[in-house]
Design a protein around this motif. Structure first.
Motif, PDB file in Angstrom:
ATOM      1  N   ASN A   1      -4.138 -13.639  19.391  1.00  0.00           N
ATOM      2  CA  ASN A   1      -3.447 -14.602  18.547  1.00  0.00           C
ATOM      3  C   ASN A   1      -2.034 -14.074  18.353  1.00  0.00           C
ATOM      4  OD1 ASN A   1      -5.726 -16.427  17.812  1.00  0.00           O
ATOM      5  ND2 ASN A   1      -6.555 -14.543  16.946  1.00  0.00           N
ATOM      6  N   LEU A   2      -1.047 -14.843  18.777  1.00  0.00           N
ATOM      7  CA  LEU A   2       0.343 -14.426  18.687  1.00  0.00           C
ATOM      8  C   LEU A   2       1.044 -15.202  17.581  1.00  0.00           C
ATOM      9  CD1 LEU A   2       1.175 -14.257  22.494  1.00  0.00           C
ATOM     10  CD2 LEU A   2       0.693 -12.355  20.944  1.00  0.00           C
ATOM     11  N   PHE A   3       1.779 -14.470  16.753  1.00  0.00           N
ATOM     12  CA  PHE A   3       2.490 -15.075  15.633  1.00  0.00           C
ATOM     13  C   PHE A   3       3.987 -14.897  15.828  1.00  0.00           C
ATOM     14  CE2 PHE A   3      -1.684 -13.744  14.161  1.00  0.00           C
ATOM     15  CZ  PHE A   3      -2.143 -14.878  13.522  1.00  0.00           C
ATOM     16  N   ASP A   4       4.727 -16.009  15.784  1.00  0.00           N
ATOM     17  CA  ASP A   4       6.177 -15.939  15.881  1.00  0.00           C
ATOM     18  C   ASP A   4       6.733 -15.457  14.538  1.00  0.00           C
ATOM     19  OD1 ASP A   4       6.166 -18.106  14.119  1.00  0.00           O
ATOM     20  OD2 ASP A   4       6.502 -19.587  15.697  1.00  0.00           O
ATOM     21  N   PRO A   5       8.046 -15.189  14.441  1.00  0.00           N
ATOM     22  CA  PRO A   5       8.599 -14.646  13.190  1.00  0.00           C
ATOM     23  C   PRO A   5       8.329 -15.512  11.962  1.00  0.00           C
ATOM     24  CG  PRO A   5      10.159 -14.336  14.979  1.00  0.00           C
ATOM     25  CD  PRO A   5       9.050 -15.175  15.538  1.00  0.00           C
ATOM     26  N   GLU A   6       8.366 -16.834  12.123  1.00  0.00           N
ATOM     27  CA  GLU A   6       8.144 -17.717  10.981  1.00  0.00           C
ATOM     28  C   GLU A   6       6.741 -17.544  10.411  1.00  0.00           C
ATOM     29  OE1 GLU A   6       8.081 -22.518   9.924  1.00  0.00           O
ATOM     30  OE2 GLU A   6       8.433 -21.833  11.970  1.00  0.00           O
ATOM     31  N   HIS A   7       5.740 -17.573  11.298  1.00  0.00           N
ATOM     32  CA  HIS A   7       4.363 -17.449  10.835  1.00  0.00           C
ATOM     33  C   HIS A   7       4.000 -16.012  10.476  1.00  0.00           C
ATOM     34  CE1 HIS A   7       3.838 -21.349  13.234  1.00  0.00           C
ATOM     35  NE2 HIS A   7       3.766 -21.651  11.953  1.00  0.00           N
ATOM     36  N   SER A   8       4.640 -15.036  11.119  1.00  0.00           N
ATOM     37  CA  SER A   8       4.430 -13.637  10.729  1.00  0.00           C
ATOM     38  C   SER A   8       4.847 -13.421   9.280  1.00  0.00           C
ATOM     39  CB  SER A   8       5.224 -12.699  11.642  1.00  0.00           C
ATOM     40  OG  SER A   8       4.691 -12.665  12.941  1.00  0.00           O
ATOM     41  N   LEU A   9       5.975 -14.010   8.908  1.00  0.00           N
ATOM     42  CA  LEU A   9       6.472 -13.849   7.539  1.00  0.00           C
ATOM     43  C   LEU A   9       5.569 -14.556   6.539  1.00  0.00           C
ATOM     44  CD1 LEU A   9       8.837 -12.445   6.157  1.00  0.00           C
ATOM     45  CD2 LEU A   9      10.092 -14.619   6.260  1.00  0.00           C
ATOM     46  N   ALA A  10       5.111 -15.766   6.896  1.00  0.00           N
ATOM     47  CA  ALA A  10       4.300 -16.555   5.972  1.00  0.00           C
ATOM     48  C   ALA A  10       2.893 -15.988   5.809  1.00  0.00           C
ATOM     49  CB  ALA A  10       4.232 -18.003   6.463  1.00  0.00           C
ATOM     50  N   LEU A  11       2.281 -15.577   6.917  1.00  0.00           N
ATOM     51  CA  LEU A  11       0.870 -15.165   6.875  1.00  0.00           C
ATOM     52  C   LEU A  11       0.688 -13.653   6.731  1.00  0.00           C
ATOM     53  CD1 LEU A  11      -0.450 -17.472   9.706  1.00  0.00           C
ATOM     54  CD2 LEU A  11      -1.267 -17.527   7.351  1.00  0.00           C
ATOM     55  N   LEU A  12       1.587 -12.884   7.347  1.00  0.00           N
ATOM     56  CA  LEU A  12       1.400 -11.436   7.410  1.00  0.00           C
ATOM     57  C   LEU A  12       2.364 -10.676   6.507  1.00  0.00           C
ATOM     58  CD1 LEU A  12       1.274 -11.202  11.327  1.00  0.00           C
ATOM     59  CD2 LEU A  12      -0.642 -11.614   9.764  1.00  0.00           C
ATOM     60  N   GLU A  13       3.393 -11.412   6.018  1.00  0.00           N
ATOM     61  CA  GLU A  13       4.470 -10.802   5.235  1.00  0.00           C
ATOM     62  C   GLU A  13       5.159  -9.697   6.031  1.00  0.00           C
ATOM     63  OE1 GLU A  13       3.205  -9.656   1.344  1.00  0.00           O
ATOM     64  OE2 GLU A  13       2.467 -11.658   0.818  1.00  0.00           O
ATOM     65  N   ARG A  14       5.369  -9.990   7.309  1.00  0.00           N
ATOM     66  CA  ARG A  14       6.068  -9.068   8.196  1.00  0.00           C
ATOM     67  C   ARG A  14       7.116  -9.830   8.988  1.00  0.00           C
ATOM     68  NH1 ARG A  14       1.791  -4.825  10.918  1.00  0.00           N
ATOM     69  NH2 ARG A  14       0.297  -4.688   9.209  1.00  0.00           N
ATOM     70  N   GLU A  15       8.164  -9.115   9.378  1.00  0.00           N
ATOM     71  CA  GLU A  15       9.204  -9.729  10.192  1.00  0.00           C
ATOM     72  C   GLU A  15       8.932  -9.466  11.669  1.00  0.00           C
ATOM     73  OE1 GLU A  15      12.964  -8.254   8.888  1.00  0.00           O
ATOM     74  OE2 GLU A  15      12.931  -9.405   7.013  1.00  0.00           O
ATOM     75  N   GLY A  16       9.328 -10.419  12.519  1.00  0.00           N
ATOM     76  CA  GLY A  16       9.191 -10.250  13.961  1.00  0.00           C
ATOM     77  C   GLY A  16       7.953 -10.909  14.520  1.00  0.00           C
ATOM     78  N   HIS A  17       7.642 -10.554  15.773  1.00  0.00           N
ATOM     79  CA  HIS A  17       6.475 -11.093  16.484  1.00  0.00           C
ATOM     80  C   HIS A  17       5.295 -10.150  16.324  1.00  0.00           C
ATOM     81  CE1 HIS A  17       8.664 -14.261  18.809  1.00  0.00           C
ATOM     82  NE2 HIS A  17       9.683 -13.466  18.553  1.00  0.00           N
ATOM     83  N   HIS A  18       4.084 -10.727  16.207  1.00  0.00           N
ATOM     84  CA  HIS A  18       2.888  -9.908  16.002  1.00  0.00           C
ATOM     85  C   HIS A  18       1.698 -10.464  16.765  1.00  0.00           C
ATOM     86  CE1 HIS A  18       5.457  -8.766  12.621  1.00  0.00           C
ATOM     87  NE2 HIS A  18       4.829  -7.603  12.679  1.00  0.00           N
ATOM     88  N   SER A  19       0.737  -9.569  17.017  1.00  0.00           N
ATOM     89  CA  SER A  19      -0.488  -9.926  17.737  1.00  0.00           C
ATOM     90  C   SER A  19      -1.701  -9.506  16.910  1.00  0.00           C
ATOM     91  CB  SER A  19      -0.513  -9.209  19.099  1.00  0.00           C
ATOM     92  OG  SER A  19      -1.783  -9.308  19.711  1.00  0.00           O
ATOM     93  N   LEU A  20      -2.765 -10.317  16.994  1.00  0.00           N
ATOM     94  CA  LEU A  20      -4.011 -10.017  16.295  1.00  0.00           C
ATOM     95  C   LEU A  20      -5.168 -10.482  17.176  1.00  0.00           C
ATOM     96  CD1 LEU A  20      -5.343  -8.953  13.695  1.00  0.00           C
ATOM     97  CD2 LEU A  20      -5.073 -11.229  12.707  1.00  0.00           C
ATOM     98  N   ARG A  21      -6.055  -9.567  17.536  1.00  0.00           N
ATOM     99  CA  ARG A  21      -7.173  -9.886  18.419  1.00  0.00           C
ATOM    100  C   ARG A  21      -8.212 -10.746  17.701  1.00  0.00           C
ATOM    101  NH1 ARG A  21      -5.515  -8.896  23.590  1.00  0.00           N
ATOM    102  NH2 ARG A  21      -4.774  -6.749  23.863  1.00  0.00           N
ATOM    103  N   PRO A  22      -8.839 -11.695  18.412  1.00  0.00           N
ATOM    104  CA  PRO A  22      -9.824 -12.593  17.785  1.00  0.00           C
ATOM    105  C   PRO A  22     -11.006 -11.881  17.161  1.00  0.00           C
ATOM    106  CG  PRO A  22      -9.136 -13.475  19.906  1.00  0.00           C
ATOM    107  CD  PRO A  22      -8.545 -12.097  19.795  1.00  0.00           C
ATOM    108  N   GLU A  23     -11.452 -10.760  17.776  1.00  0.00           N
ATOM    109  CA  GLU A  23     -12.623 -10.065  17.226  1.00  0.00           C
ATOM    110  C   GLU A  23     -12.285  -9.258  15.976  1.00  0.00           C
ATOM    111  OE1 GLU A  23     -10.890  -7.278  20.356  1.00  0.00           O
ATOM    112  OE2 GLU A  23     -11.189  -9.436  20.081  1.00  0.00           O
ATOM    113  N   LYS A  24     -10.986  -9.127  15.656  1.00  0.00           N
ATOM    114  CA  LYS A  24     -10.575  -8.435  14.441  1.00  0.00           C
ATOM    115  C   LYS A  24     -10.553  -9.378  13.236  1.00  0.00           C
ATOM    116  CE  LYS A  24      -9.357  -4.723  16.913  1.00  0.00           C
ATOM    117  NZ  LYS A  24     -10.083  -3.440  16.859  1.00  0.00           N
ATOM    118  N   MET A  25     -10.841 -10.647  13.466  1.00  0.00           N
ATOM    119  CA  MET A  25     -10.808 -11.653  12.403  1.00  0.00           C
ATOM    120  C   MET A  25     -12.228 -12.139  12.114  1.00  0.00           C
ATOM    121  SD  MET A  25      -7.546 -13.785  13.924  1.00  0.00           S
ATOM    122  CE  MET A  25      -6.838 -14.401  12.391  1.00  0.00           C
TER     123      MET A  25
END
Length: 364
Positions: free
Chosen positions: A242-266
């Motif tokens: 699951n790839l999060f662009d900067p907008e969604h990283s900030l809203a969901l993760l409270e982080r700046e930039g691009h981020h990745s999260l594996r499906p089995e980690k959720m």
């Protein structure tokens, strides 16, 4: 795995085909006795690098060393390497024994010695009882092992494998992955394996180089590549992300930039989960895909992006049980990985499996 003298050292290796740069200044060291894989999509440069090491292509620039010797300009037959191809290329009119002994025959060994060595090579792949058969009398997996015996009987320092399992069906391919790794350990020969199948690379390799657009995007152990991808491309290509662009990283993760999260980690549940570092996001299940060993849930989050969640099949679930349900998706902060946001090259479009960035939306 460290060695004072690497089996293979590539320095500034470059290959151009007209205006196309297939390999772009690759630097790489492969240790003696290592099972090393080159992984990447079609056109990424991995097969060209293999052909350059084998001597089937001449580089435009750079140096190829084999155990410290410069072999850049040597012919293929003058390099202590051998290659196993996808089609195996066995001689149909020869017996299995004669196929395996062929390389020794070319090298001028007497019949008795070459047959003895060929039988030992067949024993190493557990096919000594098939010595008198013709290739047409063997299964696909058996032919693959004959090709492996033929390549190893001449005792090369390095064995190159160009997608040798690609022609096998899934069940046989999985079986041969295990056998191939066992054979490599028993022989102690350096294996350099080319594949576009990320699961195959993760299963077999001591280390993996992920290729993209002629360069190595990331080099590391299977666990390093999977758990800590450095770029969107690696997160996309090695497994599902699951790839999060900067907008969604900030809203969901409270982080700046691009981020990745594996499906089995959720995880997916009906209620908000609590704990240190735990985050939650509400959403609606739009698809539940039954995989046998697990269930893949596709969830549209209220905050905007669509995510994929992989859950083990521990309750005998039916694949459409959760369709349309309101759920809470939870994950731990420690499982979120920051990645380089550089877009995937035009020749390698983002795979549909990486669905975290597929649905644009406004974070709330």
């Amino acid at each position: 795995m460290t060695q004072a003298q690497p089996a293979i050292r590539l320095t500034g290796l470059t290959k151009e085909f007209g205006a196309v740069t297939a390999v772009d200044h690759v630097d790489l060291e492969i240790a003696a006795g290592e099972f090393f894989s080159m992984l990447g999509p079609s056109g990424s440069g991995k097969t060209t690098v293999l052909r350059l090491i084998a001597g089937f292509e001449q580089p435009t620039g750079g140096v190829i060393e084999l155990f410290g010797e410069d072999v850049t300009k040597r012919a293929p037959f003058d390099r202590d390497v051998n290659t196993v191809f996808q089609d195996y290329a066995l001689f149909p009119h020869m017996s299995v024994l004669d196929n395996v002994a062929y390389g020794l025959r070319v090298r001028g060994l007497g019949k008795k010695e070459r047959n003895e060595r060929a039988r030992r090579a067949l024993a190493s792949v557990r096919l000594e009882q098939m010595a008198d058969r013709k290739p047409s009398q063997l299964s696909g997996g058996q032919r693959q092992r004959v090709a492996l015996a033929r390549a190893t009987v001449v005792q090369p320092k390095v064995l190159l494998l160009d997608e040798p399992l690609g022609a096998l069906d899934l069940k046989l391919r999985e079986q041969m992955q295990v056998e191939l790794k066992q054979i490599q350990r028993e022989l102690g020969i350096t294996f350099i394996f080319v594949t576009h199948d990320q699961e195959e690379a993760l299963t077999l390799s001591d280390r993996i180089a992920v290729f993209n657009a002629g360069r190595i995007e990331q080099l590391g152990t299977p666990a390093e590549l999977y758990e800590r991808p450095v770029s969107r491309f690696v997160a996309d290509f090695v497994g599902t992300s699951n790839l999060f662009d900067p907008e969604h990283s900030l809203a969901l993760l409270e982080r700046e930039g691009h981020h990745s999260l594996r499906p089995e980690k959720m995880t997916v549940s009906a209620e908000v989960q609590h704990g240190d570092g735990v985050r939650n996001a509400a959403g609606t299940v739009v698809e539940a895909i039954y995989l046998g060993s697990g269930v893949r849930l596709v969830v549209d989050l209220d905050a905007g992006p669509r995510v994929s969640v992989l859950e083990q099949n521990v309750r005998g679930r039916v694949h459409d049980d959760e369709h349309g349900d309101r759920v809470v998706v939870s994950w731990h902060d420690g499982d979120v990985v920051a990645v380089d946001g550089t877009a995937v090259g035009p020749q390698n479009p983002t795979p549909t499996a990486s669905i975290g960035a597929m649905l644009p939306g406004t974070a709330g």
